[in-house]
Design a protein around this motif. Structure first.
Motif, PDB file in Angstrom:
ATOM      1  N   HIS A 190       0.947  -1.100  -0.040  1.00  0.00           N
ATOM      2  CA  HIS A 190      -0.129   0.058  -0.078  1.00  0.00           C
ATOM      3  C   HIS A 190       0.956   1.223   0.158  1.00  0.00           C
ATOM      4  O   HIS A 190       2.324   1.117   0.313  1.00  0.00           O
ATOM      5  CB  HIS A 190      -1.095  -0.145   1.358  1.00  0.00           C
ATOM      6  CG  HIS A 190      -0.126  -0.060   2.574  1.00  0.00           C
ATOM      7  ND1 HIS A 190       0.166   1.136   3.154  1.00  0.00           N
ATOM      8  CD2 HIS A 190       0.129  -1.077   3.212  1.00  0.00           C
ATOM      9  CE1 HIS A 190       0.735   0.847   4.435  1.00  0.00           C
ATOM     10  NE2 HIS A 190       0.694  -0.563   4.504  1.00  0.00           N
ATOM     11  N   THR A 191       0.278   2.397  -0.428  1.00  0.00           N
ATOM     12  CA  THR A 191       1.034   3.615  -0.346  1.00  0.00           C
ATOM     13  C   THR A 191       1.223   4.210   0.977  1.00  0.00           C
ATOM     14  O   THR A 191       0.213   4.088   1.760  1.00  0.00           O
ATOM     15  CB  THR A 191       0.324   4.490  -1.629  1.00  0.00           C
ATOM     16  OG1 THR A 191      -1.164   4.652  -0.746  1.00  0.00           O
ATOM     17  CG2 THR A 191       0.143   4.132  -2.671  1.00  0.00           C
ATOM     18  N   PRO A 192       2.373   5.325   0.956  1.00  0.00           N
ATOM     19  CA  PRO A 192       2.526   5.936   2.203  1.00  0.00           C
ATOM     20  C   PRO A 192       1.391   6.586   2.789  1.00  0.00           C
ATOM     21  O   PRO A 192       0.514   7.243   1.885  1.00  0.00           O
ATOM     22  CB  PRO A 192       3.755   6.956   1.866  1.00  0.00           C
ATOM     23  CG  PRO A 192       3.821   6.957   0.557  1.00  0.00           C
ATOM     24  CD  PRO A 192       3.097   5.576  -0.243  1.00  0.00           C
ATOM     25  N   LYS A 207      -1.422   5.659   3.233  1.00  0.00           N
ATOM     26  CA  LYS A 207      -2.655   5.134   2.971  1.00  0.00           C
ATOM     27  C   LYS A 207      -3.573   5.765   2.029  1.00  0.00           C
ATOM     28  O   LYS A 207      -4.877   5.792   1.856  1.00  0.00           O
ATOM     29  CB  LYS A 207      -3.553   4.498   4.230  1.00  0.00           C
ATOM     30  CG  LYS A 207      -2.612   3.883   4.829  1.00  0.00           C
ATOM     31  CD  LYS A 207      -3.515   3.764   6.445  1.00  0.00           C
ATOM     32  CE  LYS A 207      -2.702   3.177   7.465  1.00  0.00           C
ATOM     33  NZ  LYS A 207      -1.571   3.849   7.837  1.00  0.00           N
ATOM     34  N   LEU A 246      -4.955   6.326  -1.708  1.00  0.00           N
ATOM     35  CA  LEU A 246      -5.184   5.318  -2.747  1.00  0.00           C
ATOM     36  C   LEU A 246      -6.001   6.167  -3.846  1.00  0.00           C
ATOM     37  O   LEU A 246      -7.102   6.552  -3.645  1.00  0.00           O
ATOM     38  CB  LEU A 246      -6.102   4.023  -2.269  1.00  0.00           C
ATOM     39  CG  LEU A 246      -5.599   3.220  -1.407  1.00  0.00           C
ATOM     40  CD1 LEU A 246      -6.420   2.176  -0.485  1.00  0.00           C
ATOM     41  CD2 LEU A 246      -4.336   2.498  -1.821  1.00  0.00           C
ATOM     42  N   ARG A 247      -5.486   6.038  -5.006  1.00  0.00           N
ATOM     43  CA  ARG A 247      -5.936   6.577  -6.297  1.00  0.00           C
ATOM     44  C   ARG A 247      -7.188   5.754  -6.767  1.00  0.00           C
ATOM     45  O   ARG A 247      -7.424   4.630  -6.521  1.00  0.00           O
ATOM     46  CB  ARG A 247      -5.102   6.720  -7.487  1.00  0.00           C
ATOM     47  CG  ARG A 247      -3.941   7.534  -7.264  1.00  0.00           C
ATOM     48  CD  ARG A 247      -2.901   7.278  -8.320  1.00  0.00           C
ATOM     49  NE  ARG A 247      -3.321   7.426  -9.504  1.00  0.00           N
ATOM     50  CZ  ARG A 247      -3.099   8.536 -10.492  1.00  0.00           C
ATOM     51  NH1 ARG A 247      -2.637   9.798  -9.837  1.00  0.00           N
ATOM     52  NH2 ARG A 247      -3.697   8.700 -11.619  1.00  0.00           N
ATOM     53  N   THR A 268       1.714  -2.859  -8.431  1.00  0.00           N
ATOM     54  CA  THR A 268       1.859  -3.122  -7.184  1.00  0.00           C
ATOM     55  C   THR A 268       2.527  -4.705  -6.944  1.00  0.00           C
ATOM     56  O   THR A 268       2.817  -5.359  -7.982  1.00  0.00           O
ATOM     57  CB  THR A 268       0.522  -2.920  -6.485  1.00  0.00           C
ATOM     58  OG1 THR A 268       0.856  -3.360  -4.952  1.00  0.00           O
ATOM     59  CG2 THR A 268      -0.593  -3.875  -6.751  1.00  0.00           C
ATOM     60  N   LEU A 308       5.764  10.741   5.088  1.00  0.00           N
ATOM     61  CA  LEU A 308       5.647  10.157   3.807  1.00  0.00           C
ATOM     62  C   LEU A 308       6.974   9.903   2.915  1.00  0.00           C
ATOM     63  O   LEU A 308       7.168   8.888   2.204  1.00  0.00           O
ATOM     64  CB  LEU A 308       4.600  11.049   2.743  1.00  0.00           C
ATOM     65  CG  LEU A 308       3.232  11.345   3.637  1.00  0.00           C
ATOM     66  CD1 LEU A 308       2.477  11.858   2.642  1.00  0.00           C
ATOM     67  CD2 LEU A 308       2.612   9.725   4.130  1.00  0.00           C
ATOM     68  N   TYR A 354       9.134   7.113   4.524  1.00  0.00           N
ATOM     69  CA  TYR A 354       8.494   5.840   4.087  1.00  0.00           C
ATOM     70  C   TYR A 354       8.851   5.379   2.770  1.00  0.00           C
ATOM     71  O   TYR A 354       9.311   4.288   2.393  1.00  0.00           O
ATOM     72  CB  TYR A 354       6.924   5.900   3.903  1.00  0.00           C
ATOM     73  CG  TYR A 354       6.072   4.697   3.570  1.00  0.00           C
ATOM     74  CD1 TYR A 354       5.406   3.983   4.461  1.00  0.00           C
ATOM     75  CD2 TYR A 354       5.875   4.551   2.235  1.00  0.00           C
ATOM     76  CE1 TYR A 354       4.674   2.984   4.197  1.00  0.00           C
ATOM     77  CE2 TYR A 354       5.013   3.292   1.800  1.00  0.00           C
ATOM     78  CZ  TYR A 354       4.414   2.580   2.716  1.00  0.00           C
ATOM     79  OH  TYR A 354       3.574   1.626   2.228  1.00  0.00           O
ATOM     80  N   ALA A 355       8.763   6.349   1.786  1.00  0.00           N
ATOM     81  CA  ALA A 355       9.275   6.252   0.572  1.00  0.00           C
ATOM     82  C   ALA A 355      10.628   6.079   0.321  1.00  0.00           C
ATOM     83  O   ALA A 355      11.150   5.002  -0.495  1.00  0.00           O
ATOM     84  CB  ALA A 355       8.865   7.432  -0.493  1.00  0.00           C
ATOM     85  N   TYR A 364      11.306   2.216   1.230  1.00  0.00           N
ATOM     86  CA  TYR A 364      11.072   1.441   0.306  1.00  0.00           C
ATOM     87  C   TYR A 364      12.074   1.300  -0.708  1.00  0.00           C
ATOM     88  O   TYR A 364      11.852   0.459  -1.628  1.00  0.00           O
ATOM     89  CB  TYR A 364       9.621   1.736  -0.058  1.00  0.00           C
ATOM     90  CG  TYR A 364       8.540   0.581   0.313  1.00  0.00           C
ATOM     91  CD1 TYR A 364       8.666  -0.540   0.442  1.00  0.00           C
ATOM     92  CD2 TYR A 364       7.251   1.319   1.102  1.00  0.00           C
ATOM     93  CE1 TYR A 364       7.839  -1.568   0.883  1.00  0.00           C
ATOM     94  CE2 TYR A 364       6.506   0.457   1.671  1.00  0.00           C
ATOM     95  CZ  TYR A 364       6.795  -1.007   1.957  1.00  0.00           C
ATOM     96  OH  TYR A 364       5.630  -1.806   2.180  1.00  0.00           O
TER      97      TYR A 364
END
Length: 410
Positions: free
Chosen positions: A93-95, A97, A99-100, A149, A178, A181-182, A185
């Motif tokens: 999941h994205t930083p 949370k 979601l597009r 993903t 954020l 987090y990125a 990753y």
């Protein structure tokens, strides 16, 4: 697990299970059972478990080629009529949370075509979980990779990272969660240890932008929490306006400060905060923002060893020092310093906090070679202290004081 005693015959068991499921669909509120009926989830297994008052599921394994993590499976036990299976994929999941909508449409399509039509969003970590059947597992991996993903984040490995919304939406964010987090990753070491389980147990990394700790960083194996030095900033003029408008009660504000750092001068109508006593609870900031704001000298506090489960029970992380808000690369290096001795020495199924409890915090810091600003002063080498005690003297004294308060009440 053996079958529960006094179970009715299989046909009656299924009928009673259906009765309970229908009861859960009654009432004016939304029903999870009604929603599950829209999917291909094996609902009868759930119902049988409710009748038996015992888990109907047993552990299982599903082999997915070229995939080492992120797959969870379980099968209905022998005493469940009709059987059934349930397989989960944890999806990156994205930083924060975020979601597009186009991503959600693609995930929904995959869930309907290759899964059972059920998507779970786990509140604690923000993990996105897809339910499927063993037959479609490999096709779903390909489909997830096609939309950008992947599967990952379970087993004895680094789990999917967790970050609060940070500066994207929150005025309290004291560093860019954020971005951290990125950057984590993007580091190959992190990804390698997410996709390949090789640790004594799971390891969670969490990022909270402020002491309100929305990402539960205090419960992570390593957590990074935005803080500030000294006292919060107080805009006396703006605070005065809020007090006159009845928005803030200064006496209540002082009374609710957990460390007693706040005093209210009635004559001067001035609020003072003692920075040496401030514990960064942020109660005053939440109650009077923006008249009271975090201080300008920002830091990232590092805590280690937290977790809600483990050999020694739930625990919050130990504070081991500060980083600067721009030291994300150092934070990644620090994470693997922390992992080093735990990975090499911990017993199977020992969380990091269990290992620290077993070894002692001082000795763990020494073994990991950790050197940070603001590190707690070691008490293990003081004359009246036990070398490498499991808990520092200060912590043991707090427990002793608490026990004395309880004495005679229980």
């Amino acid at each position: 697990m053996s079958a529960p005693a006094n179970l009715p015959p299989k046909e009656e068991l299924l009928n009673r299970a259906e009765e309970i499921l229908k009861q859960l669909e009654g009432g004016p509120w939304p029903s999870h059972v009604s929603e599950l009926r829209k999917t291909r989830y094996p609902l009868h297994v759930y119902g049988v478990g409710l009748v038996a008052r015992k888990s109907p599921w047993g552990p299982a394994a599903v082999k997915v080629e070229f995939l080492n993590t992120g797959v969870l499976s379980r099968w209905a036990r022998d005493w469940v009529p009709g059987g059934g299976s349930e397989v989960h994929f944890r999806v990156f999941h994205t930083p924060g949370k975020f979601l597009r909508t186009d991503f959600l449409r693609k995930i929904t399509k995959i869930s309907r075509e290759l899964g059972v039509g059920l998507i779970e969003l786990v509140g604690q970590t923000g993990a996105l979980v897809l339910n499927l059947t063993p037959e479609t597992a490999e096709a779903m991996v390909d489909a997830l990779r096609e939309i950008g993903t992947d599967v990952g984040g379970s087993g004895d490995a680094i789990r999917a990272l967790n970050a609060c919304v940070g500066p994207a939406l929150c005025e309290f964010a004291l560093y860019d969660t954020l971005k951290w987090y990125a950057e984590f990753y993007k580091d190959k070491r992190v990804n390698d240890n997410i996709v390949t389980p090789s640790y004594p147990y799971k390891f969670k990394v969490k990022f909270s932008g402020c002491p309100l700790d929305c990402a539960r960083a205090q419960r992570g194996d390593i957590g990074f929490i935005g803080v500030w030095e000294g006292a919060p900033e107080v805009d006396q003029e703006l605070l005065g306006k809020k007090i006159e408008a009845g928005e803030v009660d200064p006496e209540k504000l002082a009374a609710n400060c957990p460390s007693g750092a706040i005093t209210w001068d009635k004559e001067k109508k001035e609020l003072r905060i003692d920075g040496t006593r401030c514990k960064k609870s942020m109660h005053c900031i939440r109650a009077a923002f923006p008249a009271i704001k975090p201080g300008k000298k920002r830091k990232v506090a590092v805590v280690v060893g937290g977790g809600s489960k483990g050999r020694f029970g739930p625990k919050l992380g130990w504070f081991i020092g500060y980083l600067e808000p721009d030291q994300v690369k150092d934070a990644i290096d620090l994470t693997f310093k922390v992992i080093g001795p735990w990975e090499a020495e911990a017993q199977p199924k020992y969380r990091l906090g269990d290992y620290i409890m077993h070894l002692g915090l001082d000795k763990f810091i020494e073994k990991a070679g950790i050197k940070l600003e603001g590190m707690p002063v070691s008490t293990a080498k003081m004359p009246d202290e036990v070398p490498y005690a499991v808990l520092p003297k200060e912590v043991r004294e707090r427990f002793l004081s608490f026990a004395q308060q309880l004495k005679g009440r229980v």
